[in-house]
Design an enzyme around this catalytic site. Sequence first.
Site, PDB file in Angstrom:
ATOM      1  N   HIS A   1      35.776  53.916  47.705  1.00 54.56           N
ATOM      2  CA  HIS A   1      35.432  53.207  46.461  1.00 54.56           C
ATOM      3  C   HIS A   1      36.569  53.110  45.461  1.00 54.56           C
ATOM      4  O   HIS A   1      36.387  52.590  44.368  1.00 54.56           O
ATOM      5  CB  HIS A   1      34.229  53.877  45.795  1.00 54.56           C
ATOM      6  CG  HIS A   1      33.023  53.914  46.680  1.00 54.56           C
ATOM      7  ND1 HIS A   1      32.777  54.960  47.543  1.00 54.56           N
ATOM      8  CD2 HIS A   1      32.035  53.019  46.879  1.00 54.56           C
ATOM      9  CE1 HIS A   1      31.671  54.710  48.221  1.00 54.56           C
ATOM     10  NE2 HIS A   1      31.205  53.551  47.847  1.00 54.56           N
TER      11      HIS A   1
ATOM     12  N   MET B   1      22.848  62.425  32.390  1.00 53.66           N
ATOM     13  CA  MET B   1      22.569  62.051  33.770  1.00 53.66           C
ATOM     14  C   MET B   1      23.665  62.353  34.794  1.00 53.66           C
ATOM     15  O   MET B   1      23.595  61.869  35.926  1.00 53.66           O
ATOM     16  CB  MET B   1      22.189  60.563  33.824  1.00 53.66           C
ATOM     17  CG  MET B   1      20.976  60.245  32.952  1.00 53.66           C
ATOM     18  SD  MET B   1      20.393  58.550  33.092  1.00 53.66           S
ATOM     19  CE  MET B   1      19.566  58.615  34.667  1.00 53.66           C
TER      20      MET B   1
ATOM     21  N   THR C   1      27.411  60.298  26.487  1.00 50.26           N
ATOM     22  CA  THR C   1      26.384  60.513  25.466  1.00 50.26           C
ATOM     23  C   THR C   1      25.222  61.312  26.058  1.00 50.26           C
ATOM     24  O   THR C   1      25.088  61.431  27.279  1.00 50.26           O
ATOM     25  CB  THR C   1      25.849  59.173  24.932  1.00 50.26           C
ATOM     26  OG1 THR C   1      25.349  58.416  26.026  1.00 50.26           O
ATOM     27  CG2 THR C   1      26.921  58.404  24.194  1.00 50.26           C
TER      28      THR C   1
ATOM     29  N   ARG D   1      34.132  65.009  31.798  1.00 47.76           N
ATOM     30  CA  ARG D   1      33.240  63.888  31.512  1.00 47.76           C
ATOM     31  C   ARG D   1      33.150  63.703  30.007  1.00 47.76           C
ATOM     32  O   ARG D   1      33.060  64.684  29.256  1.00 47.76           O
ATOM     33  CB  ARG D   1      31.850  64.179  32.092  1.00 47.76           C
ATOM     34  CG  ARG D   1      30.724  63.398  31.446  1.00 47.76           C
ATOM     35  CD  ARG D   1      29.467  63.384  32.286  1.00 47.76           C
ATOM     36  NE  ARG D   1      28.271  63.176  31.506  1.00 47.76           N
ATOM     37  CZ  ARG D   1      27.920  62.030  30.921  1.00 47.76           C
ATOM     38  NH1 ARG D   1      28.704  60.967  30.994  1.00 47.76           N
ATOM     39  NH2 ARG D   1      26.793  61.933  30.224  1.00 47.76           N
TER      40      ARG D   1
ATOM     41  N   ASP E   1      21.080  59.840  20.607  1.00 49.46           N
ATOM     42  CA  ASP E   1      19.711  59.654  20.137  1.00 49.46           C
ATOM     43  C   ASP E   1      18.986  60.996  20.221  1.00 49.46           C
ATOM     44  O   ASP E   1      19.404  61.877  20.960  1.00 49.46           O
ATOM     45  CB  ASP E   1      18.986  58.583  20.967  1.00 49.46           C
ATOM     46  CG  ASP E   1      19.088  58.837  22.464  1.00 49.46           C
ATOM     47  OD1 ASP E   1      20.219  58.898  22.982  1.00 49.46           O
ATOM     48  OD2 ASP E   1      18.045  59.005  23.115  1.00 49.46           O
TER      49      ASP E   1
ATOM     50  N   ARG F   1      34.967  51.474  28.529  1.00 53.39           N
ATOM     51  CA  ARG F   1      35.404  52.638  27.752  1.00 53.39           C
ATOM     52  C   ARG F   1      36.616  53.301  28.403  1.00 53.39           C
ATOM     53  O   ARG F   1      37.464  53.861  27.715  1.00 53.39           O
ATOM     54  CB  ARG F   1      34.261  53.608  27.558  1.00 53.39           C
ATOM     55  CG  ARG F   1      33.247  53.004  26.621  1.00 53.39           C
ATOM     56  CD  ARG F   1      32.321  54.006  26.047  1.00 53.39           C
ATOM     57  NE  ARG F   1      31.728  53.451  24.852  1.00 53.39           N
ATOM     58  CZ  ARG F   1      30.587  53.854  24.314  1.00 53.39           C
ATOM     59  NH1 ARG F   1      29.930  54.832  24.879  1.00 53.39           N
ATOM     60  NH2 ARG F   1      30.126  53.305  23.220  1.00 53.39           N
TER      61      ARG F   1
ATOM     62  N   GLY G   1      31.368  56.986  31.679  1.00 51.37           N
ATOM     63  CA  GLY G   1      30.523  56.205  32.576  1.00 51.37           C
ATOM     64  C   GLY G   1      30.916  54.732  32.594  1.00 51.37           C
ATOM     65  O   GLY G   1      30.921  54.086  33.640  1.00 51.37           O
TER      66      GLY G   1
HETATM   67  N1  HPA Z   1      18.294  60.510  28.730  1.00 52.95           N
HETATM   68  C1  HPA Z   1      19.270  60.574  29.609  1.00 52.95           C
HETATM   69  N2  HPA Z   1      20.526  60.302  29.316  1.00 52.95           N
HETATM   70  C2  HPA Z   1      20.812  59.945  28.056  1.00 52.95           C
HETATM   71  C3  HPA Z   1      19.832  59.852  27.099  1.00 52.95           C
HETATM   72  C4  HPA Z   1      18.509  60.162  27.451  1.00 52.95           C
HETATM   73  O1  HPA Z   1      17.581  60.114  26.630  1.00 52.95           O
HETATM   74  N3  HPA Z   1      20.438  59.459  25.942  1.00 52.95           N
HETATM   75  C5  HPA Z   1      21.736  59.306  26.213  1.00 52.95           C
HETATM   76  N4  HPA Z   1      21.974  59.594  27.497  1.00 52.95           N
END
Ligand code: HPA
Length: 237
Positions: free
Chosen positions: A4, A183, A90, A87, A207, A24, A20
């Site tokens: 890849h 994730m 967010t 990494r 968030d 960016r 990710g």
């Molecule tokens: N879940 C998973 N990954 C994220 C989230 C979330 O709410 N917000 C930013 N990355």
Amino acid sequence: MSVHLEARPGEIAPIVLLPGDPLRAQFIAEKFLEDAVCHNRVRNALGFTGTYKGTRVSVQSTGMGMPSAAIYIHELLAQYGARVLIRIGTCGAIRADLRTRDLVLAQAAATDSAMFRATFNGATYAATASFDLLQQAHGLATEWGKPVRVGTVLTSDTFYPDESVVTTWWNPWAEHGVLAAEMETAALYTLAARRSARALSILTVSDNLVTGEQTTAEERQTGFSDMAQLALAVVCE
Ligand code: HPA
């Protein structure tokens, strides 16, 4: 060349930053690296290699989620000799006492994924950050006056859980001290450990799932730039 990544042997540095988002990766290369060269365009998973304060460093986008990230992380480790992987991304806070824009340094990553279940014969594995990177990142973030938390994150396979089943799915994790959901980190720490490489996830709270607080696009960009600078300072200064 790996399956890849089209970079030739030696074209990727032993230190790799892992956002990710491909754009960016490009942003970091253009804003922070000198003499940056694009080493990968396969699948638009952009990757660049340049220097930062005299140290060679690469930045390789991973896509979202453990299956995608693990492909790039595996190839970087197994085929390009990566030794330090950071990494930058967010996370969604799952406790009310975290604010958006706070930094989260992932000391450990729990996971709801079955991805590594066979590896450990059905048992769970404690995926942990490299202590020296964690300590260095915490020291610098504190020195720079950034609000920073160190703790466990949940690496989830699901960004959009089925809310007809449960609306506060994060409660058991939060009640066991987990700070935020994201994730990719469990795969990063597990694969790095397998190859005796060093790894850290530096995250910004985008968030808060408990309070509903969210960042604006501009705040996310500023947060991203701050994380990139912190990651580069950790590995290159
Ligand atoms: N879940 C998973 N990954 C994220 C989230 C979330 O709410 N917000 C930013 N990355």
